[in-house]
Design a protein around this motif. Sequence first.
Motif, short mmCIF file in Angstrom:
data_model
loop_
_atom_site.label_atom_id
_atom_site.label_comp_id
_atom_site.label_asym_id
_atom_site.label_seq_id
_atom_site.Cartn_x
_atom_site.Cartn_y
_atom_site.Cartn_z
N ALA A 119 -16.01 -13.12 6.56
CA ALA A 119 -14.66 -12.88 6.01
C ALA A 119 -14.67 -11.70 5.05
CB ALA A 119 -14.16 -14.13 5.31
N LYS A 120 -15.68 -11.62 4.18
CA LYS A 120 -15.74 -10.51 3.23
C LYS A 120 -15.94 -9.18 3.94
CE LYS A 120 -17.42 -13.05 -0.83
NZ LYS A 120 -18.54 -13.22 -1.78
N ARG A 121 -16.79 -9.18 4.95
CA ARG A 121 -17.02 -7.93 5.68
C ARG A 121 -15.78 -7.52 6.48
NH1 ARG A 121 -23.23 -7.98 8.09
NH2 ARG A 121 -24.24 -7.40 6.11
N SER A 122 -15.06 -8.48 7.01
CA SER A 122 -13.83 -8.15 7.75
C SER A 122 -12.86 -7.41 6.85
CB SER A 122 -13.18 -9.43 8.29
OG SER A 122 -14.04 -10.07 9.21
N ARG A 123 -12.67 -7.94 5.65
CA ARG A 123 -11.77 -7.28 4.70
C ARG A 123 -12.32 -5.92 4.28
NH1 ARG A 123 -7.05 -5.70 3.36
NH2 ARG A 123 -6.65 -5.55 1.12
N LEU B 270 -0.70 3.99 9.70
CA LEU B 270 -1.58 3.23 10.58
C LEU B 270 -2.29 2.15 9.78
CD1 LEU B 270 -2.40 3.25 13.56
CD2 LEU B 270 -4.39 4.61 12.92
N LEU B 271 -2.27 0.94 10.33
CA LEU B 271 -2.92 -0.20 9.69
C LEU B 271 -4.09 -0.65 10.56
CD1 LEU B 271 0.26 -2.27 8.75
CD2 LEU B 271 -0.96 -0.62 7.32
N PHE B 272 -5.15 -1.10 9.92
CA PHE B 272 -6.34 -1.60 10.62
C PHE B 272 -6.51 -3.07 10.24
CE2 PHE B 272 -6.82 2.89 9.74
CZ PHE B 272 -7.18 3.41 10.97
N GLU B 273 -6.49 -3.93 11.24
CA GLU B 273 -6.54 -5.37 10.98
C GLU B 273 -7.60 -6.02 11.84
OE1 GLU B 273 -3.68 -9.31 11.44
OE2 GLU B 273 -2.79 -7.31 11.33
N THR C 54 0.81 -1.21 0.00
CA THR C 54 0.00 0.00 0.00
C THR C 54 0.84 1.25 0.00
OG1 THR C 54 -0.07 -0.09 2.40
CG2 THR C 54 -1.87 -1.16 1.22
N GLU C 55 2.14 1.14 0.09
CA GLU C 55 2.98 2.32 0.22
C GLU C 55 3.03 3.12 -1.07
OE1 GLU C 55 5.96 0.33 3.49
OE2 GLU C 55 6.67 0.81 1.49
N ASP C 56 2.79 2.51 -2.23
CA ASP C 56 2.83 3.26 -3.47
C ASP C 56 1.44 3.49 -4.03
OD1 ASP C 56 3.54 0.70 -5.96
OD2 ASP C 56 2.18 0.72 -4.27
N LEU D 135 -11.83 1.60 6.84
CA LEU D 135 -11.12 2.43 7.83
C LEU D 135 -9.82 2.98 7.25
CD1 LEU D 135 -11.63 0.29 11.06
CD2 LEU D 135 -12.84 2.37 10.38
N SER D 136 -9.13 2.20 6.44
CA SER D 136 -7.90 2.69 5.82
C SER D 136 -8.18 3.86 4.88
CB SER D 136 -7.20 1.56 5.05
OG SER D 136 -6.79 0.54 5.93
N HIS D 137 -9.25 3.76 4.11
CA HIS D 137 -9.62 4.86 3.21
C HIS D 137 -9.98 6.12 4.00
CE1 HIS D 137 -10.73 1.90 -0.25
NE2 HIS D 137 -9.44 2.03 -0.09
N LEU D 138 -10.73 5.95 5.07
CA LEU D 138 -11.10 7.11 5.89
C LEU D 138 -9.86 7.76 6.50
CD1 LEU D 138 -14.21 5.74 7.83
CD2 LEU D 138 -14.20 7.16 5.79
#
Length: 376
Positions: free
Chosen positions: A214-218, A135-138, A89-91, A224-227
């Motif tokens: 599983a799909k909702r978790s992803r 920041l990562l959300f897992e 995701t860095e690029d 959250l990452s987009h926000l």
Amino acid sequence: MAARILHRLRHALGSEGGREERARDGCEAEDCPESSELEDDTEGLSTRLSGTLSFASHEDEEEEEEEEEDGAGEEPGELPEPTGEAVGTEDGGRCRDPVSWEWDPAAKPPGGSLLTRQLQELWRKSRSSLAPQRLLFEVTSASVVSERSSKYVLYTIYLIRSGQFDKAPATIARRYSDFERLNRRLRSRFGCDMAGIAFPRKRLRRNFTAETIAKRSRAFEQFLSHLHSIAEIRRSPEFLEFFFLQDLRAAQRLTCTGMYREALATWANAYRLQDRLGVCGSGRFLLTLAGLAVCHQELDELGEAHSCCEQALQLLEAQDSHPLLGPFLQAHVHLAWKVGKDKRQSEARLQGLQEAGLSLQQQPSLKECLIKEPLE
């Protein structure tokens, strides 16, 4: 006579050796493939795909020299752009040609040690210049909760700072309705920014299957990452309170009822959440430090309580009118006397507040401030 015979013998031996050498060379030439066949087999191994140097093997020095000449036009110290998989995701998640080679710093292709060392050196120098995702959300677990009148899935999410090791993780537990409420509030305030952010739809059936969970978790991780990638949204009260407001309310209730050990764990998690989100200068964070100081003091952990007061006073250094300044100063003086620390600076500051007209006798304690603070 003897000299002539010796001369003829040397000549005969030399001629025979020459014939054997030529025959041997001819045999080897037949056994070995032509160099043109090798070049045909390795054609295209040294190609640039979207700025990425791709190579699989090197058989001789000529190929190595050709590859070094291909990169000769680059600026010194410029690293060939890594593939999307290598950077993650860095690029920005850009995709590359699927046939491009994924570079491994530990790989040592035969005959290409010089080029490999150069790439390794450039990679090491450029790693610090790559912008890491902060920041990562897992989603680490999801459990189905059944209550008397409802059934729902509770998702446990870790907030992880990339490139760092967190001894104690910052965690939240949220259900679908919590995410839906956050999505609705943000769309009403940030309509334009939220237009390109996807949110998983609500389903009437099959909400508790492993595939749906599983799909909702992803989807929640990406949501959250987009926000968080949008500065206006990640600083908004709606986004921040989604993470730590529930913990603050729960910790406040536990503190009011005297359950200090349970309250301490909840205050500590709220502290880590605000630290990960970068809001360590807010009023909520000061309230969190007050809760930690009170619980540590009630549990006779005076050194930890003193440290919390010191951290709060550093944040309040230029805020002489903050309502929590007096209570923190009084608590710090008392705890410093208990643990044998220097309290002169806090005493001088308290005297300055008193000379400015503040009545110390009417100042509430940290615990009283904590109980009376409305958390809405």
